[in-house]
Design an enzyme around this catalytic site. Structure first.
Site, mmCIF file in Angstrom:
data_model
loop_
_atom_site.group_PDB
_atom_site.id
_atom_site.type_symbol
_atom_site.label_atom_id
_atom_site.label_comp_id
_atom_site.label_asym_id
_atom_site.label_seq_id
_atom_site.Cartn_x
_atom_site.Cartn_y
_atom_site.Cartn_z
ATOM 1 N N GLY A 263 69.039 48.580 61.166
ATOM 2 C CA GLY A 263 68.933 47.367 60.365
ATOM 3 C C GLY A 263 67.607 47.259 59.649
ATOM 4 N N GLY A 265 63.929 45.460 58.561
ATOM 5 C CA GLY A 265 62.818 44.859 59.288
ATOM 6 C C GLY A 265 61.898 45.892 59.886
ATOM 7 C CD GLU A 288 73.134 46.385 55.331
ATOM 8 O OE1 GLU A 288 74.145 45.986 55.918
ATOM 9 O OE2 GLU A 288 72.054 45.787 55.392
ATOM 10 N N GLY A 382 74.095 42.773 57.109
ATOM 11 C CA GLY A 382 75.168 43.664 57.552
ATOM 12 C C GLY A 382 75.258 43.779 59.057
HETATM 13 N N1 COA Z 1 61.748 32.472 67.207
HETATM 14 C C1 COA Z 1 61.016 32.198 66.095
HETATM 15 N N2 COA Z 1 60.479 33.162 65.309
HETATM 16 C C2 COA Z 1 60.652 34.436 65.678
HETATM 17 C C3 COA Z 1 61.350 34.792 66.839
HETATM 18 C C4 COA Z 1 61.936 33.744 67.611
HETATM 19 N N3 COA Z 1 62.635 34.004 68.704
HETATM 20 N N4 COA Z 1 61.337 36.132 66.948
HETATM 21 C C5 COA Z 1 60.655 36.607 65.897
HETATM 22 N N5 COA Z 1 60.226 35.586 65.138
HETATM 23 C C6 COA Z 1 59.460 35.669 63.899
HETATM 24 C C7 COA Z 1 58.277 36.614 63.983
HETATM 25 O O1 COA Z 1 57.174 35.970 64.597
HETATM 26 C C8 COA Z 1 58.039 36.941 62.521
HETATM 27 O O2 COA Z 1 57.390 35.834 61.926
HETATM 28 P P1 COA Z 1 56.328 36.034 60.738
HETATM 29 O O3 COA Z 1 57.143 36.560 59.584
HETATM 30 O O4 COA Z 1 55.812 34.651 60.522
HETATM 31 O O5 COA Z 1 55.322 37.012 61.271
HETATM 32 C C9 COA Z 1 59.460 36.993 61.953
HETATM 33 O O6 COA Z 1 60.286 36.276 62.893
HETATM 34 C C10 COA Z 1 60.005 38.407 61.792
HETATM 35 O O7 COA Z 1 59.949 39.029 63.025
HETATM 36 P P2 COA Z 1 59.412 40.500 63.230
HETATM 37 O O8 COA Z 1 59.062 40.617 64.670
HETATM 38 O O9 COA Z 1 58.366 40.834 62.231
HETATM 39 O O10 COA Z 1 60.730 41.366 63.030
HETATM 40 P P3 COA Z 1 61.463 42.021 61.788
HETATM 41 O O11 COA Z 1 60.635 42.145 60.565
HETATM 42 O O12 COA Z 1 62.015 43.266 62.350
HETATM 43 O O13 COA Z 1 62.631 40.961 61.439
HETATM 44 C C11 COA Z 1 64.674 39.774 61.773
HETATM 45 C C12 COA Z 1 63.493 40.514 62.421
HETATM 46 C C13 COA Z 1 65.647 39.384 62.873
HETATM 47 C C14 COA Z 1 64.176 38.521 61.054
HETATM 48 C C15 COA Z 1 65.338 40.729 60.726
HETATM 49 O O14 COA Z 1 65.676 41.946 61.347
HETATM 50 C C16 COA Z 1 66.591 40.111 60.134
HETATM 51 O O15 COA Z 1 66.533 39.342 59.192
HETATM 52 N N6 COA Z 1 67.789 40.442 60.687
HETATM 53 C C17 COA Z 1 69.050 39.884 60.260
HETATM 54 C C18 COA Z 1 69.723 40.732 59.223
HETATM 55 C C19 COA Z 1 70.042 42.097 59.752
HETATM 56 O O16 COA Z 1 69.989 42.384 60.931
HETATM 57 N N7 COA Z 1 70.413 42.995 58.892
HETATM 58 C C20 COA Z 1 70.689 44.339 59.402
HETATM 59 C C21 COA Z 1 71.760 45.025 58.767
HETATM 60 S S1 COA Z 1 70.931 46.131 57.650
#
Ligand code: COA
Length: 497
Positions: A263, A265, A288, A382
């Site tokens: 995914g 991130g 993806e 996705g």
């Molecule tokens: N509650 C609140 N905030 C949270 C949290 C929680 N439980 N867990 C993480 N965060 C925050 C982090 O602190 C970070 O905040 P910042 O941007 O202010 O620093 C932000 O969420 C992103 O987290 P990070 O640890 O940097 O992870 P990431 O960049 O890998 O992103 C998702 C994680 C979940 C947001 C991202 O993977 C996503 O949007 N996923 C949904 C879509 C998806 O999975 N697509 C995949 C198919 S390709």
């Protein structure tokens, strides 16, 4: 130069300015724009549209493949052009307006949007704006760094505006594989049988008379912000590698594993990067987004083929890859997102799917989208397409967020994107929970033992003990189930005490 890119001679006189193209978009229209995970989006027309809205306000429904780069989602939303947005975004400015209730955001599985458009379940696309690297002599459009929903937008829309991006290399030609599934219920199987199956055309077939204007642009894709692996993501990658090696040793798969999906991130990218030092080989991706880690694995020789819907790179990786794209071409394919994310294909190929959770609960339900149960982060993207249909559905996250004030493992998730039924393996830097074949009470034990940060483990074990005493297939102290989120809201921390 232009003739090299616009090869259908009679289209040469359809070159117009971005302002002229923006003027074709009228208030209330549904606009389908290219762009997927900040790659290959139309860049000049949206900016001209935002500019026009200063003097001539208008509102549109904006549908894309996924997120847009170059701050376009923020610019359009702040110009009050975007009234409705689907199916994904990742822009902090747009996020703010979504959470303020000013933009209606329809958060949708990425494989589904064009199925609903095609069957009239969504309002029709009035106009498509598609970034291209060339228009072929029969009028076919060659997309740039993403395919996303562009092919279906162009085919379904009344009019197509092509943004010809002269800064995108023509070596992109031949990378794309455009296949549009037949109508249901008599649809034939989608003939992708391996990650590298080529089943379609290297361009979007569009009758030239539908091309209403061609806008010339030079703007680059924006670069991905890729955090380098840290101790936590290295630990997560280590747990995953050990687990998969064990699967190999048990004879369940070979060292080439099953095709991989990872995914978006920083965490998923860092975890995939960890495969470079693992003993696997001849790996394939059916994913993806192709991120930096995809190319690091290709360069290391571990990965032999990658199929995706877009290429989203950091500036360093972009500078390394784009001039040498021709060398990678035999190892890459870009497909429409309904094919890259198609449940039929995902199930057929048997993918190992690695996606990221914001939080998960003691029974393995996953929240990937809503902070505190209410505020949209990016969208499901996705992840649902893949998790539900995976050979093995894995979710990763750090055990805490925001300097330890938030536990990523909670009694009950505040929003569910992936139910316990779609989740096989959970991994934090603390360890891995293999949930396959376990009932909810067994899942809770292994999750609490292996995945929770030590600052929260006793409190979670205590919650589960008290819940279990009340009975049930999936026990809860229901009046307390969201108390950790309430504490975060009221005290700024989930930390007990
Ligand atoms: N509650 C609140 N905030 C949270 C949290 C929680 N439980 N867990 C993480 N965060 C925050 C982090 O602190 C970070 O905040 P910042 O941007 O202010 O620093 C932000 O969420 C992103 O987290 P990070 O640890 O940097 O992870 P990431 O960049 O890998 O992103 C998702 C994680 C979940 C947001 C991202 O993977 C996503 O949007 N996923 C949904 C879509 C998806 O999975 N697509 C995949 C198919 S390709």
């Amino acid at each position: 130069m232009l003739r090299d890119r616009i090869r259908h001679k009679s289209l040469l006189d359809r070159v117009i300015t971005a302002d002229q193209a923006a003027a074709m978009i009228r208030d209330g229209m549904t606009v389908g724009m290219s762009g997927f995970t900040r790659a290959g989006e139309a860049k000049a027309v949206p900016l001209a549209l935002a500019e026009r809205a200063r003097t001539d306000p208008l509102k549109i429904t904006l549908i894309t493949g996924a997120s847009l780069g170059n701050d376009l989602d923020r610019t359009l939303a702040e110009a009050h052009v975007t009234a409705r947005r689907m199916p994904f975004q990742s822009d902090p400015g747009l996020r703010k307006l979504i959470n303020a209730g000013e933009v209606m955001f329809i958060d949708q599985h990425l494989s589904e949007t064009v199925e609903q458009l095609r069957t009239g379940q969504l309002p029709p696309v009035d106009i498509a704006v598609i970034e291209a690297v060339a228009i072929l002599d029969h009028g076919g459009i060659v997309p740039t760094t993403s395919v996303g929903n562009s092919a279906s937008f162009a085919i379904l829309a009344d009019k197509v505006i092509v943004e010809l991006n002269m800064s995108q290399p023509t070596t992109l030609e031949g990378l794309h594989d455009i296949f549009i599934p037949q109508r249901r219920p008599s649809r034939m199987p989608i003939p992708v049988v391996t990650a590298d199956s080529r089943i379609g055309l290297p361009y979007i077939p569009v009758p030239p008379e539908k091309i209403a204007g061609i806008v010339i642009s030079e703007k680059h894709d924006s670069f991905a912000n890729v955090d380098k692996p840290d101790d936590d993501t290295r630990a997560i990658a280590g747990h995953l590698t050990d687990f998969l090696l064990n699967e190999v040793h048990k004879g369940r798969m070979g060292y080439d594993l099953q095709p991989l999906q990872a995914g978006i991130g920083t965490i998923a990218n860092a975890v995939l990067h960890g495969f470079i030092d693992a003993p696997f080989h001849d790996l394939k991706m059916y994913s993806e987004v192709l991120q930096d880690s995809t190319f690091e694995l290709l360069d290391s020789g571990k990965l032999t083929f990658a199929s995706g819907s877009s290429i989203t790179l950091s500036s360093e990786m972009n500078a390394h890859i784009l001039p040498r794209l021709a060398e990678y071409k035999h190892h890459l394919i870009l497909r429409p997102q309904e094919i890259s994310n198609h449940p039929e294909v995902i199930r057929r190929l048997g993918l190992i799917c690695i996606n990221t959770a914001l939080e998960f609960d003691i029974y393995g339900n996953v929240n990937s989208t809503h902070v505190g149960g209410t505020h949209m982060m990016n969208g499901i993207g996705g992840s649902g397409d893949f998790a539900r249909n995976a050979y093995m559905s894995i979710f990763v996250t750090k055990s805490t967020a925001k300097k330890g004030t938030i536990s990523s493992v909670v009694p009950m998730v505040s929003h569910v994107d992936h139910t316990e039924h779609d989740v096989d393996i959970l991994i934090t830097e603390k360890g891995l929970a293999d949930l396959r074949g376990l009932a909810p009470r067994e899942r809770a034990e292994v999750i609490i033992r292996n995945c929770v940060h030590e600052g929260y483990r006793d409190a979670l074990a205590d919650y589960f003990d008290r819940a279990r005493a009340r009975g049930g297939q999936t026990p809860h102290v229901i009046e307390e189930a969201l108390s950790w989120h309430v504490a975060l809201r009221e005290r700024g921390t989930m930390m007990p005490g």
